[in-house]
Write an enzyme that holds these catalytic residues in place. Sequence first.
Site, PDB file in Angstrom:
ATOM      1  N   HIS A 116      36.856  34.927  37.991  1.00 44.37           N
ATOM      2  CA  HIS A 116      36.440  36.211  38.595  1.00 44.37           C
ATOM      3  C   HIS A 116      36.235  35.928  40.085  1.00 44.37           C
ATOM      4  O   HIS A 116      35.109  35.677  40.529  1.00 44.37           O
ATOM      5  CB  HIS A 116      35.149  36.723  37.961  1.00 44.37           C
ATOM      6  CG  HIS A 116      35.249  36.957  36.478  1.00 44.37           C
ATOM      7  ND1 HIS A 116      35.361  35.940  35.575  1.00 44.37           N
ATOM      8  CD2 HIS A 116      35.265  38.113  35.770  1.00 44.37           C
ATOM      9  CE1 HIS A 116      35.432  36.457  34.345  1.00 44.37           C
ATOM     10  NE2 HIS A 116      35.384  37.769  34.440  1.00 44.37           N
ATOM     11  N   ASP A 121      32.469  33.689  36.569  1.00 42.75           N
ATOM     12  CA  ASP A 121      31.462  34.453  37.322  1.00 42.75           C
ATOM     13  C   ASP A 121      31.679  35.956  37.159  1.00 42.75           C
ATOM     14  O   ASP A 121      31.997  36.666  38.123  1.00 42.75           O
ATOM     15  CB  ASP A 121      31.587  34.016  38.805  1.00 42.75           C
ATOM     16  CG  ASP A 121      30.586  34.696  39.707  1.00 42.75           C
ATOM     17  OD1 ASP A 121      29.555  35.176  39.213  1.00 42.75           O
ATOM     18  OD2 ASP A 121      30.851  34.748  40.927  1.00 42.75           O
ATOM     19  N   GLU A 146      41.654  37.838  39.591  1.00 49.57           N
ATOM     20  CA  GLU A 146      40.828  38.970  40.025  1.00 49.57           C
ATOM     21  C   GLU A 146      41.489  40.258  39.547  1.00 49.57           C
ATOM     22  O   GLU A 146      42.667  40.488  39.822  1.00 49.57           O
ATOM     23  CB  GLU A 146      40.667  38.941  41.551  1.00 49.57           C
ATOM     24  CG  GLU A 146      39.971  40.155  42.143  1.00 49.57           C
ATOM     25  CD  GLU A 146      38.606  40.465  41.528  1.00 49.57           C
ATOM     26  OE1 GLU A 146      37.765  39.569  41.434  1.00 49.57           O
ATOM     27  OE2 GLU A 146      38.405  41.633  41.137  1.00 49.57           O
ATOM     28  N   HIS A 164      27.204  29.235  45.227  1.00 51.02           N
ATOM     29  CA  HIS A 164      28.207  28.646  46.126  1.00 51.02           C
ATOM     30  C   HIS A 164      27.829  27.237  46.552  1.00 51.02           C
ATOM     31  O   HIS A 164      28.691  26.373  46.733  1.00 51.02           O
ATOM     32  CB  HIS A 164      28.409  29.562  47.344  1.00 51.02           C
ATOM     33  CG  HIS A 164      28.986  30.894  46.960  1.00 51.02           C
ATOM     34  ND1 HIS A 164      28.757  32.056  47.638  1.00 51.02           N
ATOM     35  CD2 HIS A 164      29.799  31.235  45.905  1.00 51.02           C
ATOM     36  CE1 HIS A 164      29.397  33.052  47.056  1.00 51.02           C
ATOM     37  NE2 HIS A 164      30.025  32.584  45.999  1.00 51.02           N
ATOM     38  N   ASP A 207      43.194  39.413  33.820  1.00 50.56           N
ATOM     39  CA  ASP A 207      41.899  39.099  33.220  1.00 50.56           C
ATOM     40  C   ASP A 207      41.667  37.576  33.299  1.00 50.56           C
ATOM     41  O   ASP A 207      42.505  36.791  32.854  1.00 50.56           O
ATOM     42  CB  ASP A 207      41.895  39.564  31.760  1.00 50.56           C
ATOM     43  CG  ASP A 207      40.611  39.150  31.060  1.00 50.56           C
ATOM     44  OD1 ASP A 207      39.615  39.862  31.207  1.00 50.56           O
ATOM     45  OD2 ASP A 207      40.612  38.091  30.404  1.00 50.56           O
ATOM     46  N   GLY A 208      40.532  37.192  33.867  1.00 52.53           N
ATOM     47  CA  GLY A 208      40.265  35.780  34.104  1.00 52.53           C
ATOM     48  C   GLY A 208      40.099  34.966  32.830  1.00 52.53           C
ATOM     49  O   GLY A 208      40.464  33.784  32.784  1.00 52.53           O
ATOM     50  N   SER A 245      33.404  32.412  46.506  1.00 52.99           N
ATOM     51  CA  SER A 245      33.601  31.113  45.836  1.00 52.99           C
ATOM     52  C   SER A 245      34.979  30.470  46.114  1.00 52.99           C
ATOM     53  O   SER A 245      35.048  29.262  46.373  1.00 52.99           O
ATOM     54  CB  SER A 245      33.363  31.258  44.332  1.00 52.99           C
ATOM     55  OG  SER A 245      34.084  32.339  43.792  1.00 52.99           O
TER      56      SER A 245
HETATM   57  C1  LIG Z   1      30.565  38.537  40.832  1.00 53.14           C
HETATM   58  S1  LIG Z   1      32.130  38.992  41.439  1.00 53.14           S
HETATM   59  C2  LIG Z   1      32.877  37.450  41.785  1.00 53.14           C
HETATM   60  C3  LIG Z   1      32.361  36.743  42.973  1.00 53.14           C
HETATM   61  C4  LIG Z   1      33.048  35.454  43.322  1.00 53.14           C
HETATM   62  N1  LIG Z   1      33.195  34.573  42.176  1.00 53.14           N
HETATM   63  C5  LIG Z   1      32.233  34.749  44.374  1.00 53.14           C
HETATM   64  O1  LIG Z   1      31.313  33.995  44.013  1.00 53.14           O
HETATM   65  O2  LIG Z   1      32.499  34.946  45.559  1.00 53.14           O
HETATM   66  C6  LIG Z   1      32.956  39.433  39.963  1.00 53.14           C
HETATM   67  C7  LIG Z   1      34.410  39.860  40.194  1.00 53.14           C
HETATM   68  O3  LIG Z   1      35.073  39.879  38.931  1.00 53.14           O
HETATM   69  C8  LIG Z   1      36.045  40.924  38.949  1.00 53.14           C
HETATM   70  N2  LIG Z   1      36.356  41.160  37.532  1.00 53.14           N
HETATM   71  C9  LIG Z   1      35.692  41.904  36.612  1.00 53.14           C
HETATM   72  N3  LIG Z   1      36.199  41.727  35.370  1.00 53.14           N
HETATM   73  C10 LIG Z   1      37.220  40.830  35.510  1.00 53.14           C
HETATM   74  C11 LIG Z   1      38.097  40.207  34.588  1.00 53.14           C
HETATM   75  N4  LIG Z   1      38.050  40.493  33.286  1.00 53.14           N
HETATM   76  N5  LIG Z   1      38.988  39.311  35.060  1.00 53.14           N
HETATM   77  C12 LIG Z   1      39.057  39.035  36.387  1.00 53.14           C
HETATM   78  N6  LIG Z   1      38.243  39.584  37.313  1.00 53.14           N
HETATM   79  C13 LIG Z   1      37.335  40.472  36.883  1.00 53.14           C
HETATM   80  C14 LIG Z   1      35.367  42.030  39.707  1.00 53.14           C
HETATM   81  O4  LIG Z   1      36.318  42.913  40.260  1.00 53.14           O
HETATM   82  C15 LIG Z   1      34.594  41.246  40.779  1.00 53.14           C
HETATM   83  O5  LIG Z   1      35.351  41.143  41.966  1.00 53.14           O
END
Ligand SMILES: C[S@@+](CC[C@H](N)C(=O)[O-])C[C@H]1O[C@@H](n2cnc3c(N)ncnc32)[C@H](O)[C@@H]1O
Length: 285
Positions: free
Chosen positions: A42, A165, A119, A19, A144-145, A101
Amino acid sequence: MLSYQHAFHAGNSADVLKHWTVCLCADYMIQKDKPFWYLDTHSGAGIYDLAGAEAQKTNEAHHGIHVMLRESEEKLPEALHLYLRLVKRLQAKHPHHYPGSPWFAQQILRPQDKLRLFELHPKDHQHLEKHFRQDRRCRIEKADGHHGLKALLPPPPKRALILIDPPYEQEKEYNEVIKSITESLKRFATGTYIVWYPLIQRASTQGRNKSGSAENMLKQLKRTHSDWLNVQFCPDTRIQGMFGSGLFIINPPWLLAEQLQKGLTALAHYLGQDTHSRISIESNN
Ligand SMILES: C[S@@+](CC[C@H](N)C(=O)[O-])C[C@H]1O[C@@H](n2cnc3c(N)ncnc32)[C@H](O)[C@@H]1O
């Protein structure tokens, strides 16, 4: 309660590194008048409750953000000030909470900039919606991101900061990142991309050492572009499991390496376990 999902990791030393770096990069992006987009593939829940039962189970913030917040600003390098001021800004309104983030980016972006957040998790997505839907600069998708990113590139202003992420709960996620970066660079070679990755030490179910997944991903990411920075912070190299984390940054802003170097030394001092901590910055130019 503002949020609880994934709160058990919130505010740990990996979050501090990630961050803080997002803040530094976003702050560089606003030095030019031209608008830019912040893309978070993500996004997580956006805000986390550190006093909640989930966060209390592991209390990871105790060895992370809580240590940094105890130090007076004058003792810490200027490179860390913006990040820590933003955490304090959230906590002034919501004590015991820690931002994710997208929240940091939202605080730094200007009216002409935009956020695009992805997300997949229904509850996290719900929380993101709750925190960000009032902001007209922001669009949130339960998708999907990696696919979402592909569809958005190149962004209309031709300037963007992109955070990738994933949770890396499955081996295939390392390959997904390589594919995503390779395809993204074909569409938009000048964006600033930040890829977060864990440094893990443990035998996998196949008996292999899992740190190999991140190492292999890094090897391949280094071939995708000529201008990158690889930053790692391991507070305690003796830990089994996740002993540290890293950021692979493509097209890093000018002087970012210098800023990171100053801040990392402080992170190692305050969050590291003496001789067992390690910081490194590797650059390709
Ligand atoms: C490590 S966390 C993200 C933290 C955030 N970026 C932060 O720094 O505050 C990963 C997130 O990705 C989500 N996730 C998992 N696979 C994903 C995908 N294919 N596309 C989007 N989100 C996804 C999970 O539900 C989770 O909330």
